[in-house]
Design a protein around this motif. Structure first.
Motif, PDB file in Angstrom:
ATOM      1  N   ILE A  31     -14.288 -28.770 -24.677  1.00 36.85           N
ATOM      2  CA  ILE A  31     -14.359 -27.205 -24.106  1.00 36.85           C
ATOM      3  C   ILE A  31     -15.656 -26.569 -24.918  1.00 36.85           C
ATOM      4  N   PHE A 133      -3.960 -23.693 -19.283  1.00 35.51           N
ATOM      5  CA  PHE A 133      -4.858 -23.940 -18.711  1.00 35.51           C
ATOM      6  C   PHE A 133      -4.767 -25.466 -18.437  1.00 35.51           C
ATOM      7  N   ASN A 134      -5.861 -26.289 -17.932  1.00 38.64           N
ATOM      8  CA  ASN A 134      -5.676 -27.449 -17.750  1.00 38.64           C
ATOM      9  C   ASN A 134      -6.637 -28.471 -18.380  1.00 38.64           C
ATOM     10  N   VAL A 135      -6.201 -29.701 -18.641  1.00 38.88           N
ATOM     11  CA  VAL A 135      -7.382 -30.636 -19.252  1.00 38.88           C
ATOM     12  C   VAL A 135      -8.126 -31.114 -18.366  1.00 38.88           C
ATOM     13  N   GLY A 136      -9.613 -31.509 -18.784  1.00 40.16           N
ATOM     14  CA  GLY A 136     -10.661 -31.913 -17.964  1.00 40.16           C
ATOM     15  C   GLY A 136     -10.540 -33.491 -17.949  1.00 40.16           C
ATOM     16  N   ARG A 307     -10.293 -31.849 -12.569  1.00 41.75           N
ATOM     17  CA  ARG A 307     -11.311 -30.549 -13.167  1.00 41.75           C
ATOM     18  C   ARG A 307     -12.149 -31.043 -14.180  1.00 41.75           C
ATOM     19  N   TRP A 309     -14.724 -30.913 -17.544  1.00 44.09           N
ATOM     20  CA  TRP A 309     -14.496 -30.003 -18.767  1.00 44.09           C
ATOM     21  C   TRP A 309     -15.341 -28.737 -18.393  1.00 44.09           C
ATOM     22  N   GLN A 311     -15.627 -26.895 -15.547  1.00 37.48           N
ATOM     23  CA  GLN A 311     -14.706 -26.123 -14.976  1.00 37.48           C
ATOM     24  C   GLN A 311     -13.502 -25.572 -15.859  1.00 37.48           C
ATOM     25  N   VAL A 312     -12.809 -26.380 -16.589  1.00 43.57           N
ATOM     26  CA  VAL A 312     -12.027 -26.133 -17.652  1.00 43.57           C
ATOM     27  C   VAL A 312     -12.404 -25.029 -18.688  1.00 43.57           C
ATOM     28  N   ASP A 315     -12.718 -21.888 -16.563  1.00 36.79           N
ATOM     29  CA  ASP A 315     -11.494 -21.266 -16.512  1.00 36.79           C
ATOM     30  C   ASP A 315     -11.079 -20.501 -17.749  1.00 36.79           C
TER      31      ASP A 315
END
Length: 323
Positions: A31, A133-136, A307, A309, A311-312, A315
């Motif tokens: 990130i 949030f999500n992981v990439g 997704r 990283w 995009q993460v 986000d």
């Protein structure tokens, strides 16, 4: 990236050091590096109080990537005096000490989490938020290969291309359950260990069972996933892993079916195709589960959603930059 914080100063408090050999560090590093493309990112180590105070005061947002425990609670109380936008990033459930302290004296801080359930016992201070949030995933790297390439990779790494291969990528630490690899007798087995948090008894058990261990950083670890027929995630407790294990995501992205235990319920939350993740009750069912899972090895990704990283990171910026 299009959001209200783009082009601003972002402060990362973590052990980011360019390596991605541990779950929290993996998330923080990916990130942070993605954020650097459009923002000024400043870093502080968890023990560098002078840097933490200076950067928290001068940056638009401070994000703390660390296991939420008593020491991190105290650190965040300090940071909240200087930061106008503090976020605690929880990729693992906070421990009991943190939860108790935050219950008695809520922090003036926001929370980012991979799993809503992890923060069920946390109530932020007035005006603060809890967000998910999500992981990439690097889907271009962690991608499936055809049978011919799979067999070539098995030969490259010293395995019989006609035998099932079960793998795990992570740490040979106590509590991870890797000893259960010894219960698999009908397949070849390999563990790629980071070299961190190593437990001598775990390593001894694996060696005595004939499990092949690779210790330390592996540049092309994607090849290990690609040649595998089955990925075993034997950890039962959220105490020892992040809430969405990146290695499981990487295996699924390579078309490798996953076996885990029902005790670790978070595996059910991963957005995978039906049948890609098999949950069993105990190690007595491992051999049968391996045989069933190996038949599902696929030349397409098993992830329904993935997704990047970048995009993460976008986000995350949208979340922390929203009033």
């Amino acid at each position: 990236m299009s959001n209200s914080l783009s082009g601003k100063k972002i402060h990362i408090v973590s052990t980011v050091n360019g390596q991605v050999n541990e779950g929290m560090r993996n998330v923080a590093t990916h990130i942070a590096k993605a954020l650097e493309k459009d923002n000024e990112v400043r870093y502080s180590g968890l023990k560098n109080l002078a840097s933490i105070i200076k950067n928290s005061f001068s940056c638009d947002v401070t994000m703390v990537f660390a296991r939420a425990n008593k020491l991190v609670y105290r650190l965040c109380r300090l940071i909240s005096l200087f930061s106008r936008n503090l976020w605690i990033v929880c990729v693992q459930k906070p421990d009991n000490d943190f939860t108790a302290l935050a219950g008695r004296h809520p922090l003036k801080a926001n929370y980012l989490t991979l799993s809503e359930n992890d923060l069920a016992g946390i109530n932020p201070g007035n005006g603060c938020r809890k967000e998910t949030f999500n992981v990439g995933i690097k889907a271009d790297k962690f991608s499936p290969v055809d049978k011919k390439r799979q067999n070539e990779l098995k030969v490259k790494y010293g395995f019989d291309p006609y035998r099932i291969l079960v793998i795990h990528v992570g740490h040979c630490s106590a509590g991870r359950g890797l000893e259960d690899f010894a219960a698999i007798t009908d397949a070849d087995r390999m563990v790629v260990a980071s070299g961190m948090f190593e437990n001598a008894e775990t390593v001894k058990t694996l060696n005595e069972a004939g499990v092949k261990i690779h210790n330390g950083y592996m540049e092309h670890v994607e090849e290990i996933y690609q040649m595998a027929d089955v990925y075993l995630f034997p950890t039962r407790s959220a105490e020892f892993v992040i809430s969405v294990p990146l290695s499981v995501m990487e295996a699924l992205s390579c078309g490798v079916p996953v076996i885990g235990y029902r005790d670790f319920s978070n595996l059910s939350d991963i957005p995978a195709e039906d049948g890609a993740v098999s949950l069993i009750d105990d190690k007595s069912g491992l051999n049968a589960a391996v045989t069933r899972a190996a038949a599902k090895k696929c030349d397409k990704s098993y992830l329904k959603v993935s997704r990047t990283w970048e995009q993460v990171a976008s986000d995350v910026l949208n979340i922390v930059g929203r009033n």
